[in-house]
Structure formats: C-alpha cells, structure tokens
Motif scaffolding. Sequence first.
Motif, PDB file in Angstrom:
ATOM      1  N   GLU A 406       0.830  -1.208   0.000  1.00  0.00           N
ATOM      2  CA  GLU A 406       0.000   0.000   0.000  1.00  0.00           C
ATOM      3  C   GLU A 406       0.864   1.257   0.000  1.00  0.00           C
ATOM      4  O   GLU A 406       0.570   2.229  -0.707  1.00  0.00           O
ATOM      5  N   SER A 419      -4.147   8.450  -9.934  1.00  0.00           N
ATOM      6  CA  SER A 419      -4.899   8.173  -8.704  1.00  0.00           C
ATOM      7  C   SER A 419      -4.539   6.800  -8.136  1.00  0.00           C
ATOM      8  O   SER A 419      -4.259   5.858  -8.882  1.00  0.00           O
ATOM      9  N   GLU A 420      -4.600   6.726  -6.807  1.00  0.00           N
ATOM     10  CA  GLU A 420      -4.317   5.452  -6.128  1.00  0.00           C
ATOM     11  C   GLU A 420      -5.348   4.391  -6.498  1.00  0.00           C
ATOM     12  O   GLU A 420      -5.021   3.207  -6.620  1.00  0.00           O
ATOM     13  N   ASP A 421      -6.602   4.817  -6.659  1.00  0.00           N
ATOM     14  CA  ASP A 421      -7.677   3.860  -6.977  1.00  0.00           C
ATOM     15  C   ASP A 421      -7.380   3.095  -8.262  1.00  0.00           C
ATOM     16  O   ASP A 421      -7.593   1.884  -8.351  1.00  0.00           O
ATOM     17  N   THR A 425      -6.704  -0.893  -8.557  1.00  0.00           N
ATOM     18  CA  THR A 425      -7.509  -1.699  -9.494  1.00  0.00           C
ATOM     19  C   THR A 425      -6.599  -2.490 -10.430  1.00  0.00           C
ATOM     20  O   THR A 425      -6.839  -3.669 -10.702  1.00  0.00           O
TER      21      THR A 425
END
Length: 652
Positions: A406, A419-421, A425
């Motif tokens: 993470e 973006s981290e998202d 994904t």
Amino acid sequence: MISKSSIDQVFETSRLEEVIGDFVQLKKSGSSYKGLSPFSEERTPSFMVSPVKQIWKDFSTGKGGNVIAFLMEHEHFTYPEAIKYLAKKYNIEIEETEQSNEQKEAANKRESLYLVSEYANTYFQNVMHKTDQGKSIGLSYFKERGFTPETIKKFDLGYSLDEWTAFTDDALKKGYKLEFLEGTGLTIVKGEKHFDRFKGRVMFPIKSMSGRVLGFGGRILTNDKKAAKYLNSPESEIYYKSKVLYGIYHAKQSIAKEDNCFLVEGYTDVIQFHQTGVHNVVSSSGTALTSDQIRLINRLTKNITVLFDGDAAGMRASLRGIDLILEQGMNVKVCTFPEGEDPDSFAKQNTLEEVQVYLKENSKDFIQFKASVLYEESKNDPIKKADTIRDIINSISKIPDRIKKEIYIQECARIMDISEDVLFTTMAQINQKETTETAKQAKEQQKAFEVIKHQQAVAKVDVQYVLERKIIEVLLLYGNQTKDFEDLVLKENDEGELVLEPVIHQAKVFEKVFLDLQDDEMEFSNTKFKNIYYKIIDILNQNPDFKLDNLINVIDQDMAHEVTSILMDDERHSLSDWERKNIFPKAKEETIAQLVSETILSLRCYLIDQKVIGFKDQTLERKNEVNRNILEEIKDYVGLKMLLSRKLNRVL
C-alpha cells in the motif's frame, strides 16, 4: 587421523553461535538465538541456536545437531574438514597422522574436486608471484587496476600461464587425476588430448561462504575477439553458478553487522570496494541474479542495495533482478554512479568517506528509481506511460507484505501523477490473472487441505509416544542430577490395615528411571527412543558425571537429529519474561523429581490399560470358555492401576 585431544580442544573452544553467525543472521530470542533456515526457503524464522546447550535445530527441515553437524550439513564438509575449519577459525594447532595412499584413494569424488580446486588456487598464485610471465603480465595487470599486495593476497588472485597444458601437466605430476581435473572444468579433455581452460588469463577464485574454492573466473588480457573476455568454471558437483556469490566469504560478517548488502556486477567491483573499506559487497559474477543467490543474502540481511553504472542495458537487466528480490520479502534500494563511472572506478578514485557519503545520498528506494528511469523514457507517449505504470505495479504486486504494498502504491501514484484507486484496481487485475491461472491447482490444494483437516480432527494422540519422548527429554536434561524421590509404599498400620506411606530416597535421575522401567520390564515401542535411551543409560552407568551436553558429540547423525529436536523443543517453548508481569512460575529445578515420577507412573498406567484391553479381547474371543486365570490377571492389573493412580493423585 586427527588426534582426540585436538578434537576435544576444538569442541571446548568453538562457540556455536559464533560459527553459525558467519552464515546466518541470528537475533537474540530469550536465552537462544533465532534466524531464517539456511536449508529451506522461509520468511518466518524457525532456525534456533542454543548457546547454553551448544546445539542448533532447524524446525523447517528437521535437521539439527552440534557445531560440526552444522558445517557438515551446510558446507558439505567431511568430519575432519569441519574440525580443521574450526581449528583454523580459533587458531588451534591440530595433531594428525599423515594419510596413507589407500586413505587418499578412498576420498570421495566431491572431496577430490575440492582438493583439485585448492591446488589450482595455490598453483595460480605461485605462477603469478614466482614466474617471469606471471609477474610481467598477471601481477602487472592487477597493479594497474590499483590493487595493493595485501588485496591481491586477500582475494588469492593469480595467473594461468599462456601455454596449452602448463597447469594440467603440473597437476598430473603432483598426482592429481585427470578425471577430477576435468570434473572441475580446469582441464578440457578431447579424446587423448587435454589442455588448460584458463590459458593466459588472470584468475579470480570463487569461494563458498566458508571459504572453500568452488571454481574460478578468468579474464583474458589479449585482444582476441574470438575469446570471451571473462570465462567462468563450468558447473560441477561443487560449483553451481546460480547458488554462488563472488565475495560472500569476505563480506558475510560485514553484511550481518551493517545489515545491508551492496550488489555489484563484476569481480573487480567487489575487490575495489573492499580495498576502499566497504566490505559488505558481493557480485553475481556477471550472471543474471537468481533466487538462490538472493536467499544466500537473505540469511544475513533483509536489505540489498543494487549498484550499477549508467549503462541503460545493464540497468534494465538489474531491474528484472529487483522483482526477484521483492518476491523474497526483502528491501531494495538502487544506486547509480555518474556517467562513465562504475563501482570499480568510483571506489578507486574516492576515499572511503566520499564513497560512503555518495552511497548514502544517492541510494533510492527501488520504486523511486524504477519510476524515474521508466518515466523518463515514456513521459511524452501515453501508451508507453501506461505500460510503464503497469510494469511498476507488477513489481509492487510481488511484495508479500500488504502494508509495504500500500505504501508503494501511494508513492507510485505521487511520482506518476495518477490516482491510487486506478493503481489498486490494476494490481487487483494482475493478482486476479495470477489467481485464475492457478485456480484449479488452488482448488485441488483446498480439497487436500480439507481431507487433512478432517484427518487431524479425528486423529488420536499417541500417548505412549508422548510419554516415551518425555522420558528421553528428562534423561537428556537431568539424567545425571541427584534428586530426592518420594515413593508411596504399602505398610500395615496399628489397626492391621494396609495403607500407603511416603518414603524418601535419594538417587540419580537416570538410576531412578532405569530401575523403575526394569521393575515393570517396560520396553520402548519407538525404535529411535529405545536406541537413545540405552545409549544414555550405557554412558551414565560407565561415567555418572558425564556431561549430557556433550552427548551430541558421541552419537550418530540420526540420533543427533532426534536429540536436538527434543532439547530445542524444550528451549522453544520455555517460559520467558513472566516475572516482568508479576507472574512467578515454579522453577523447573524444583519439580524434576515430581516430573520423573509422574512420567514413569503415567507410562505404567497406560501400559496396564493396554494389557487389560488385550485380556478383555481374549475373553470375548473365547465366549463361553472364559478363562478364570485371565479374569484374575485383569483384576490384579486393575488393582495395580488403582494403586498407581493414588500415587499420581488421580481419580479413576
């Protein structure tokens, strides 16, 4: 043969934790030390070393023993070699008689290969220092590289004459067999002809972690375009390229002490760093980094810093190796040198302090380095940038630690401005793909696990095995200690009734165990325990003052594994730090007599139960022909068990 007095001195002087600490990174754990197994791939330490008992146990493989056993298992030494290794480490002069020709011939093939390699190492050094060609070509080359006489000696650098059969002819004259010269790769045999593999090259001996010569690297000094610049020994029974790191013998202690390992590409990079004063450095010897090589470092430290020059092709090759390091759960940093410099030249031109400062200030976390290198190539091309991000996420997915994953995702998002998202994904897609590919295998494994789980749920404890093992443990830990034992004996009281009265008598633990087992004619059902039991009893009967700590040194390897398992289990599960929590358990020493008596009585009760079950089966088989004698015996045994249970303070 090595004299007994020399062997005894080696055992008395050598410290197990010091010897193993040269090969495995050990951390204090109570009165013992723990580390990662050097014999298997693991992430949770299960390798234990007891300085008090001077034994080690690897719970992942079941191996264990004393300091000699470790060297024989890890370095594949013979017993005499292990003794000599320790004698050299602790500056002990050993006495030995010269081997006969028959004994030399009896040496196994592996040992012969080692002997040939050691001879070659000495030969190449002598050639370089004592012949005109060696001095003018070989020694001159190393001096031009800036190596001092001390460095040349430390790394056993040498030279092979520029003649087709010089080395082989000399070795054959000294009595070394051609089959072993060929087996090490030092000599190439074609039909009836043979010639030297390393003709006209400067020589770099490649050593194991313990310092044994496994093979060689040779650099050609002429401009022959047909010949390889560097040439390594071919793989043999003692040399596996994928499992060896150049310089590990000289670097191991520094790696453990500094808790970091610098990884370079070439032999001279390692040597130049050492000469400058940076000793925790090794090389993969020009070959692609392998999992086995990484595990070798992993035993000593969790931290690797990869060093290389600004060559783009070299960097890409190193980036592939980084993924392998991450898979092992290790921490990776990368440091590049200024354009036109490599570790060898940079160390040569700078002082120790300058090198250390540069390494500290320029070592980047792998994710920062990989992102900066790949991003620079793809920043103006959206498709390439997407591929770059996917490449980086693929590396992060190799990390076993979820927290680290993470953190690296967050760092990558910041560097790549995404973006981290999206990154999470992408990683989920990568993991899903890997999961899909192994789904069938995982399903089969789950089925197998369910079967095992079910079997474990219904499995019964082997009471006799547990009790027999406990008796061996008692003997190993306390066998020659003298204790006060309380026995309950039947006596007639004033009213004429038979009652149990306590009687105290003093005896050595091993005598108590032996006599009690003899009284009931009890035999061990487990063959290993039986052999160990009689070995202990035999030794202590002859010498009651024998230190059982030394038992491991006088038994065979099979027994040694079992003994270390028993002793280290006791160490593994010992209580610690209870006093800090205001809990004060009773000291073991105060309950030894009780433990001995209860273990033997419990075994006797169990064996009586088995006898009674056997008698009952006999009566059922006979049906109407009930044997009164059998019933009488059952009655007697039940009565005896009641008596034993009263001694144990148990209710039937």
